[in-house]
Design a protein around this motif. Sequence first.
Motif, short mmCIF file in Angstrom:
data_model
loop_
_atom_site.label_atom_id
_atom_site.label_comp_id
_atom_site.label_asym_id
_atom_site.label_seq_id
_atom_site.Cartn_x
_atom_site.Cartn_y
_atom_site.Cartn_z
N SER A 177 20.18 -56.90 3.98
CA SER A 177 19.12 -56.98 4.98
C SER A 177 19.58 -57.75 6.21
O SER A 177 19.20 -57.45 7.33
CB SER A 177 17.90 -57.68 4.41
OG SER A 177 17.59 -57.17 3.16
N SER A 217 23.01 -59.08 6.36
CA SER A 217 24.42 -59.41 6.14
C SER A 217 25.27 -58.15 6.16
O SER A 217 24.79 -57.04 5.92
CB SER A 217 24.57 -60.09 4.78
OG SER A 217 24.08 -59.24 3.76
N LYS A 241 30.86 -61.97 2.60
CA LYS A 241 29.52 -61.61 3.07
C LYS A 241 29.24 -62.44 4.31
O LYS A 241 29.30 -63.67 4.26
CB LYS A 241 28.52 -61.91 1.95
CG LYS A 241 27.08 -61.64 2.31
CD LYS A 241 26.26 -61.61 1.04
CE LYS A 241 24.78 -61.64 1.31
NZ LYS A 241 24.02 -61.26 0.12
N TYR A 289 16.05 -67.98 0.75
CA TYR A 289 16.72 -66.88 0.06
C TYR A 289 18.22 -67.13 0.01
O TYR A 289 18.88 -67.03 -1.03
CB TYR A 289 16.37 -65.60 0.82
CG TYR A 289 17.04 -64.34 0.35
CD1 TYR A 289 16.38 -63.49 -0.53
CD2 TYR A 289 18.30 -63.99 0.81
CE1 TYR A 289 16.99 -62.31 -0.95
CE2 TYR A 289 18.91 -62.82 0.39
CZ TYR A 289 18.25 -61.99 -0.48
OH TYR A 289 18.86 -60.84 -0.90
N THR A 308 34.45 -63.03 -5.08
CA THR A 308 35.28 -62.06 -5.81
C THR A 308 35.03 -60.68 -5.22
O THR A 308 33.88 -60.29 -5.02
CB THR A 308 34.82 -61.96 -7.28
OG1 THR A 308 34.48 -63.24 -7.75
CG2 THR A 308 35.86 -61.28 -8.15
N ASP A 319 24.06 -60.65 -6.32
CA ASP A 319 22.79 -60.70 -5.59
C ASP A 319 21.75 -61.60 -6.27
O ASP A 319 20.85 -61.12 -6.97
CB ASP A 319 22.22 -59.29 -5.39
CG ASP A 319 21.12 -59.28 -4.33
OD1 ASP A 319 20.81 -60.37 -3.80
OD2 ASP A 319 20.59 -58.20 -4.03
N LYS A 375 13.40 -53.10 -2.20
CA LYS A 375 12.92 -54.42 -2.52
C LYS A 375 11.58 -54.55 -1.85
O LYS A 375 11.43 -54.15 -0.71
CB LYS A 375 13.90 -55.46 -1.99
CG LYS A 375 15.19 -55.46 -2.75
CD LYS A 375 15.97 -56.63 -2.36
CE LYS A 375 17.21 -56.69 -3.20
NZ LYS A 375 17.99 -57.88 -2.91
N1 LIG Z 1 31.53 -59.17 -4.15
C1 LIG Z 1 31.41 -57.92 -3.73
N2 LIG Z 1 32.39 -57.03 -3.94
C2 LIG Z 1 32.27 -55.75 -3.55
N3 LIG Z 1 31.20 -55.28 -2.91
C3 LIG Z 1 30.18 -56.12 -2.66
C4 LIG Z 1 30.24 -57.47 -3.05
N4 LIG Z 1 29.08 -58.06 -2.68
C5 LIG Z 1 28.35 -57.12 -2.09
N5 LIG Z 1 29.00 -55.95 -2.06
C6 LIG Z 1 28.53 -54.69 -1.51
O1 LIG Z 1 27.93 -54.96 -0.26
C7 LIG Z 1 26.61 -54.46 -0.22
C8 LIG Z 1 25.74 -55.46 0.50
O2 LIG Z 1 25.65 -56.63 -0.27
P1 LIG Z 1 24.66 -57.80 0.12
O3 LIG Z 1 24.74 -58.83 -0.94
O4 LIG Z 1 24.93 -58.23 1.52
O5 LIG Z 1 23.30 -57.11 0.23
P2 LIG Z 1 22.25 -56.71 -0.86
O6 LIG Z 1 22.27 -57.71 -1.92
O7 LIG Z 1 22.48 -55.30 -1.25
O8 LIG Z 1 20.93 -56.76 -0.03
P3 LIG Z 1 20.01 -57.98 0.30
O9 LIG Z 1 20.83 -59.01 1.00
O10 LIG Z 1 19.01 -57.37 1.16
O11 LIG Z 1 19.50 -58.44 -1.02
C9 LIG Z 1 26.19 -54.26 -1.66
O12 LIG Z 1 25.44 -53.11 -1.76
C10 LIG Z 1 27.48 -54.12 -2.43
O13 LIG Z 1 27.77 -52.76 -2.65
#
Ligand SMILES: Nc1ncnc2c1ncn2[C@@H]1O[C@H](COP(=O)(O)OP(=O)(O)OP(=O)(O)O)[C@@H](O)[C@H]1O
Length: 828
Positions: A227, A229, A246, A261, A296, A359, A824
């Motif tokens: 959302s 990031s 991120k 959050y 990671t 997440d 969400k």
């Molecule tokens: N450690 C990671 N390794 C590989 N891909 C990742 C990793 N973390 C996040 N991602 C990928 O990046 C995308 C965005 O992740 P991010 O945590 O920013 O958002 P989100 O959790 O999907 O959304 P929100 O922040 O709205 O809860 C995810 O859908 C995932 O596929």
Amino acid sequence: MENNPVLVQINGAQQQQQLQSPSGASIAGASVVSVSVAAASSSNIIEPQLSIAATTTTAPTAATMPAMAKEKASAAVSLGESNYLTELAVVVGMATTAAAAQRLQQAPPAVHVCGCGSASAAAENNNNSRYGSGNKCLTNGHTSPLAAAVASNSSSVATTPQCSKLCCRQQYQILEHVQFSCNMQLQTHQLQQQQQPHQHQQQQQQNPAARRSPNDFIFGRYIGEGSFSMVYLAVDIHSRREYAIKVCEKRLILRERKQEYIKREREVMHMMSNVPGFVTLSCTFQDQRSLYFVMTYARKGDLLPYINRVGSFDVACTRHYAAELLLACEHMHRRNVVHRDLKPENILLDEDMHTLIADFGSAKVMTPRERDEAAEHCSEQRRQHSDEDDEDLDRADNEEDEYYDRDSEELDENDGEEQQDELDSPRHRQRRSARHRGRRSSFVGTAQYVSPEVLKNGPITPAADLWALGCIIYQMISGLPPFRGSNDYIIFKEILDCAVDFPQGFDKDAEDLVRKLLKIDPRDRLGAQDEFGYYESIRAHPFFAGVNWQTLRQETPPPIYPYLPGVSQDEDIRSSYSVPGDLEPGLDERQISRLLSAELGVGSSVAMPAKRSTAKNSFDLSDAEKLQRLEQQKTDKWHHFADGEVILKKGFVNKRKGLFARKRMLLLTTGPRLIYIDPVAMIKKGEIPWSPELRAEYKNFKIFFVHTPNRTYYLDDPEGYAIHWSEAIENMRKLTYGEGASTSTSTSASVSSSAASAASCSSGSTNSLSVANSSAAASSSSPTARRSSPVSTSKSSASVAAGSRTTGSSSSSSSRTGTSPSKKTASK
Ligand SMILES: Nc1ncnc2c1ncn2[C@@H]1O[C@H](COP(=O)(O)OP(=O)(O)OP(=O)(O)O)[C@@H](O)[C@H]1O
């Protein structure tokens, strides 16, 4: 609440601090916590400091952010936002100054003396301490996680507080939190030192500054977005290690008021770092514009596209991933963490296809008291159940009008199956989610996986995650989540009614397990009566028969087999990418536009269809022919779905998704487009996206596949024209993208070998499952037989991609289609 001071020793200096637990509860009783931070490489220094700072800060003060840093930070936002930004820096606990970084550059052999005066230690053996033969139980007296951390060289500690005294139990929460933050860094550092002493020394020389910045990383490519990031794959220029970074935009966090959050996500990531099955947060830092989480890298992405790709998992595969998920739940719940947003998108996969939970923005860290209160409330809730149901639905009813008025685009999504097909980019989806979250504030999580008690604002218990586990098992087996609907209101209603249909072919043991997990009353859920974090009754369920819980995460996961055979074998696009060595470090505007233009496919073959082939093709119509055909087509009832294009081929097909199948009218037009329509409602349901990578493949006379980079569409033509469809689509592809785009994957099943299977499918059968089963059985001798063409999960080819290799854009999440939009729906 009475807040008694706790003595915190940092660098030997004793300070009186008001410690707060992750959930905000203060420690009762005077205690001494000695925390020192190991001198380490820069990335390792910052975190212990930060987590302590975050833990010990009861009220953000300007003192933690010196004037210069504040000035700089404020410059990045408007005047009105500057206070928020200061607050954000402090609340989130990022390193803001070199002084702050220095303050805690001392080391953590973490030592704890329990407030009750006795200390004991125990180590959790790998991920199964309770069950493993090497289990070391907690010793007599009061349990001390920090002491345990010292005694153990393990990255995690046996976490069940054995001491029943309140002071111990409360301290336990705090200390566990502190311990995980510190211990994680210590372990990482020790490991690095053991493994790479020379490299480590070099790093120290090359990079004496303690703080990290974007300039310490080469940003290779965009991975995904949230959302507020963006996530990038990056390489640490010192260690050459790959990380997912991120990057959270401060402005967006402030605008959406998501400080809490972010703080929670960071806090819980620390707690779960280095625990098997979880993404590890290696370090965090910030600059004027952004907060950075260095994590990671989950090389194989998340679980959802794998389910989508093959339609649904076979039982062996489902069993494995469900078992890993159960282990992860045990790890979280033992640490009193309730994830509250478990779903396939938050289950990432490492290089070896083992799961990594991510997440934690919606997570809740429960104090033992909160857990007790929740359990009490549960019985109260049970009595009031039916009344509350009515009230909730009335409330939802009122909200629905508002929802419909404001979000008419949501109404275009007609059912669980189709929602994904009409989805545009995840950016759009996330924005929609953000809007939803802003509007609805009654629960956290994602509509399809949210438990009834969370929906009804009931007390949060770890059983909420067991509900999600049931939903995910259902989805892995069937292809769709159990509660579906065109909007959240319908989904909520289904959840509150616990209305689950099990399609024909659903494995019986899996069905029994899912039924036992999807109980409205959290106390009735299988495992809810077990000790939290030790779900023996779930482990003992027949569905998990044969699972070796001790070695599960060391085993090679079973290959991901589709419900239907015939998926082409191609290497995974995503996993084959490495950051090129010739890129500059840093993340300035130039770098960002490079990363995003790659994501959008600029210059790639995906975005730029090749010149039209000159090859003669029956679909290569002259303008006059097109006009004539359009004129004739006007009387066709499907004409208006083609948007002014000539319909080259049409016919009814059963479009499958896992165990589900729906009858659709399929149109191939001059676009080229492949449009599918609900013939009863006469509504266009979606399109199969065209790209040079699209491939058509027939399995037999009835069954054909359309492979796209993100999904294989399973289609069966009850009339037996699968081969015609396959050829028509392939012809159209060659016409559009040129002969060069043609490869040999289009017809991998020989007609003769599959003729028998075609014959075994009763003509015109509308029972899609029987067609699928007979096909699967008959196909065992074909080159694309079930067991010969898995979506491999081996290191080299954990493939979900069909068709030839593409640029990164097609593998990015921006082009993927989800099983569900997984919206969400509420504020955190
Ligand atoms: N450690 C990671 N390794 C590989 N891909 C990742 C990793 N973390 C996040 N991602 C990928 O990046 C995308 C965005 O992740 P991010 O945590 O920013 O958002 P989100 O959790 O999907 O959304 P929100 O922040 O709205 O809860 C995810 O859908 C995932 O596929």
